[in-house]
Write an enzyme that holds these catalytic residues in place. Structure first.
Site, PDB file in Angstrom:
ATOM      1  N   TRP A 146       0.796  -1.221   0.000  1.00 29.88           N
ATOM      2  CA  TRP A 146       0.000   0.000   0.000  1.00 29.88           C
ATOM      3  C   TRP A 146       0.831   1.275   0.000  1.00 29.88           C
ATOM      4  O   TRP A 146       0.282   2.366  -0.076  1.00 29.88           O
ATOM      5  CB  TRP A 146      -0.893   0.017   1.258  1.00 29.88           C
ATOM      6  N   ASN A 147       2.161   1.172   0.133  1.00 33.19           N
ATOM      7  CA  ASN A 147       2.934   2.423   0.273  1.00 33.19           C
ATOM      8  C   ASN A 147       3.171   3.135  -1.061  1.00 33.19           C
ATOM      9  O   ASN A 147       3.016   4.340  -1.177  1.00 33.19           O
ATOM     10  CB  ASN A 147       4.238   2.182   1.026  1.00 33.19           C
ATOM     11  N   GLU A 173      -5.389  -3.901  -0.504  1.00 31.05           N
ATOM     12  CA  GLU A 173      -6.801  -3.642  -0.187  1.00 31.05           C
ATOM     13  C   GLU A 173      -6.988  -2.227   0.373  1.00 31.05           C
ATOM     14  O   GLU A 173      -8.050  -1.639   0.211  1.00 31.05           O
ATOM     15  CB  GLU A 173      -7.320  -4.664   0.838  1.00 31.05           C
ATOM     16  N   GLY A 223       6.962  -6.308   0.375  1.00 27.83           N
ATOM     17  CA  GLY A 223       6.341  -6.147   1.690  1.00 27.83           C
ATOM     18  C   GLY A 223       7.346  -6.466   2.776  1.00 27.83           C
ATOM     19  O   GLY A 223       8.563  -6.353   2.569  1.00 27.83           O
ATOM     20  N   SER A 224       6.849  -6.900   3.920  1.00 25.13           N
ATOM     21  CA  SER A 224       7.742  -7.092   5.064  1.00 25.13           C
ATOM     22  C   SER A 224       8.524  -8.400   4.943  1.00 25.13           C
ATOM     23  O   SER A 224       8.103  -9.343   4.273  1.00 25.13           O
ATOM     24  CB  SER A 224       6.932  -7.084   6.360  1.00 25.13           C
ATOM     25  N   GLU A 245      11.091  -8.438  -2.590  1.00 27.47           N
ATOM     26  CA  GLU A 245      11.570  -7.085  -2.276  1.00 27.47           C
ATOM     27  C   GLU A 245      11.064  -6.769  -0.872  1.00 27.47           C
ATOM     28  O   GLU A 245       9.896  -6.439  -0.702  1.00 27.47           O
ATOM     29  CB  GLU A 245      10.977  -6.079  -3.272  1.00 27.47           C
ATOM     30  N   LEU A 246      11.944  -6.887   0.120  1.00 28.49           N
ATOM     31  CA  LEU A 246      11.463  -6.847   1.505  1.00 28.49           C
ATOM     32  C   LEU A 246      11.892  -5.558   2.213  1.00 28.49           C
ATOM     33  O   LEU A 246      12.114  -4.554   1.568  1.00 28.49           O
ATOM     34  CB  LEU A 246      11.919  -8.119   2.217  1.00 28.49           C
ATOM     35  N   CYS A 279      10.568   1.562   1.714  1.00 31.11           N
ATOM     36  CA  CYS A 279      11.519   0.545   2.169  1.00 31.11           C
ATOM     37  C   CYS A 279      12.958   1.032   2.098  1.00 31.11           C
ATOM     38  O   CYS A 279      13.802   0.545   2.830  1.00 31.11           O
ATOM     39  CB  CYS A 279      11.347  -0.734   1.361  1.00 31.11           C
ATOM     40  N   GLU A 376      12.484  -2.334  11.199  1.00 30.78           N
ATOM     41  CA  GLU A 376      12.307  -1.332  10.153  1.00 30.78           C
ATOM     42  C   GLU A 376      11.316  -0.275  10.639  1.00 30.78           C
ATOM     43  O   GLU A 376      10.171  -0.614  10.962  1.00 30.78           O
ATOM     44  CB  GLU A 376      11.752  -2.023   8.902  1.00 30.78           C
TER      45      GLU A 376
END
Ligand code: NAD
Length: 475
Positions: A146-147, A173, A223-224, A245-246, A279, A376
């Site tokens: 969502w970022n 979402e 995401g995380s 891609e974390l 990130c 993070e």
């Protein structure tokens, strides 16, 4: 919810409802303004079968045609940026300037892969007798957060489609409109039915369902780290290729010779973009001791002056955080650091009133075991600490489990060499921040993930390279 916005699923070339809905909230007001369709297991099965049914035709379509559809979609999207940016800003909280800039990057990414689709799908001669033939791997399951929902979707969809792979995209979402606008641009550009499917729903259910299908050949996720590891385990059952891609926890090393008039505004601009929910945002600033007091005073001054406000107010420089979870995370990180003896130089507490507003926050004297130096932050929190030698700065820069990005400010060749070679990160930038572009590979090391997005390598993630031997023997 009169006049409410409703976002649908896109399966087999058709916009349609799901089996339920989830709400969409404006983070600046905390009010629900719309809903997004949630896919059921049977919706996901339809997405899988339509993607698989379209696979052969899409993979054998000339790569130049595939590229032309992407370029056409880029042009269509470019005409919609004004409205699309308003939608993004309303549901994510980023300012209009940030939302518009993000869409510009999404358009550029679609265009870049459209332009290079043919060249990157072409056979590669390997000596007189051999050929490397790139082939699309098959159906891709893409999960986007969502970022930066617009550009991160483009960085997954464009290379996969250019390579000849159908995609089932799970949009975020909480910020669904970017996926809707990009998929609609592809539809209008003539993407065949089934080649792009868009679903929303309960993330854990969707990923489990899609990754348990042998139809899916590639998983791409942003995401995380925790979720990325979970998905990689699910993908292991079918040996699906993974691009992960974390998270990141990027250091900035400000050396003794750094020009603070360049470094401070550059750090501030990149750190506080999207309220720090990026990130690769800088999060730990290490400053050569002789410059420390001056740096801290300038950085604190700049951070205090950032204008926080509603994202649709054009004078706003930083909007709210995207959701209540991020505000709670900021509270926990600051409390933990302060309990351990850290000092809050500016910010440090949620702003009053509705909206998930958290001000730019600078912490000093942070003990090494504080959570903020390891988890993070993913928000507008910076730590600032002095260092005495380059070796010490490198050790501190490497003192997290992440390895996504790192930034250095120095003109000294020796220091540059030591930092570039010594700091573990997928990307390093000298006297400059940012650095993610459509044409270059970007990916993490350590717990920041593996695989690349961007450039040639970003497309190769969706190909197998078939080695063809003995061409000479066929005349
Ligand atoms: P989260 O870890 O629950 O979710 C992160 C993202 O993964 C979301 O988009 C979510 O929809 C998705 N997700 C979660 N569980 C999933 C599953 N089982 N299957 C598929 N997708 C799943 O946390 P959050 O509160 O949404 O985000 C906060 C954390 O996520 C941050 O601390 C940050 O580390 C990370 N994050 C990273 C990026 C990035 O650009 N690397 C982007 C967004 C979030």
């Amino acid at each position: 919810m009169s006049n409410a916005t409703t976002y649908q699923l896109f399966i087999d070339g058709r916009w349609r409802d799901g089996s339920g809905t989830l709400t969409v909230t404006n983070p600046a007001t905390e009010t629900v303004f719309g809903s997004v369709a949630a896919a059921s297991a049977s919706d996901l099965d339809e997405a899988l079968s339509s993607a698989e049914a379209s696979r052969r035709a899409w993979s054998s379509r000339p790569s130049k045609d595939r590229g032309e559809i992407l370029i056409a979609a880029a042009r269509i999207l470019a005409t919609k940026v004004g409205d699309a940016a308003k939608d993004l800003s309303r549901e994510q909280g980023k300012t209009m300037a940030e939302a518009t800039g993000e869409y510009a990057r999404a358009v550029e990414t679609l265009e870049w892969y459209g332009t290079h689709a043919e060249e990157l799908s072409a056979p590669i001669p390997h000596g007189p007798n051999r050929m490397i033939v790139p082939e699309p791997l098959g159906v891709v399951a893409a999960f986007t957060p969502w970022n930066y929902p617009a550009v991160l979707i483009a960085r997954k969809l464009a290379p996969a489609l250019a390579a000849g792979c159908p995609v089932i995209l799970k949009g975020a979402e909480e910020t669904p409109s970017a996926a809707i606008h990009i998929v609609e641009a592809l539809r209008q550009a003539g993407i065949p039915d089934g080649v792009v499917n868009l679903v929303f729903g309960v993330p854990a259910q969707i990923s489990e369902h899609l990754l348990s299908s042998p139809i899916v050949k590639v998983l791409t996720f942003t995401g995380s780290t925790a979720v990325g590891k979970h998905l990689a385990k699910l993908a292991a059952n079918n040996l699906q290729r993974c691009v992960l891609e974390l998270g990141g926890h990027s250091p900035v090393v400000v050396c003794e010779d750094a020009d603070l008039t360049t470094a401070v505004p550059a750090i501030s601009e990149y750190k506080f973009e999207c309220a720090g929910q990026s990130c690769n945002a800088p999060s730990r600033i290490l400053v050569a001791r002789p410059l420390y007091e001056e740096f801290l005073s300038r950085m604190t001054d700049v951070a205090r002056k950032i204008k926080i406000g509603p994202p649709d107010d054009l004078s706003t420089e930083m909007g709210p955080m995207a959701n209540a979870r991020r505000v709670e995370a900021m509270q926990l990180l600051v409390k933990d650091a302060v309990d351990r003896g850290a000092r809050v130089e500016t910010g440090g507490a949620r702003l009053d009133g509705p909206g998930y507003y958290w001000p730019p926050t600078i912490l000093t004297g942070v003990p090494k075991d504080a959570k903020v130096l390891h988890d993070e932050p993913f928000g507008p929190i910076l730590t600032v600490a002095p260092f005495d030698t380059i070796e010490e700065a490198i050790e501190e820069a490497n003192a997290t489990e992440y390895g996504l990005a790192a930034y250095f400010f120095t003109g000294a060749t020796e220091a540059k060499r030591a930092l570039i070679g010594g700091v573990s990160a997928g990307a390093v930038s000298v006297n400059y921040l940012k650095g993610v572009s459509a044409d270059a590979p970007y990916g993490g090391v350590k717990q920041s993930g593996y695989g690349y997005e961007g450039g040639e390598q970003g497309l190769r993630s969706f190909q197998s390279l078939k080695l063809v031997n003995g061409l000479g023997s066929f005349g």
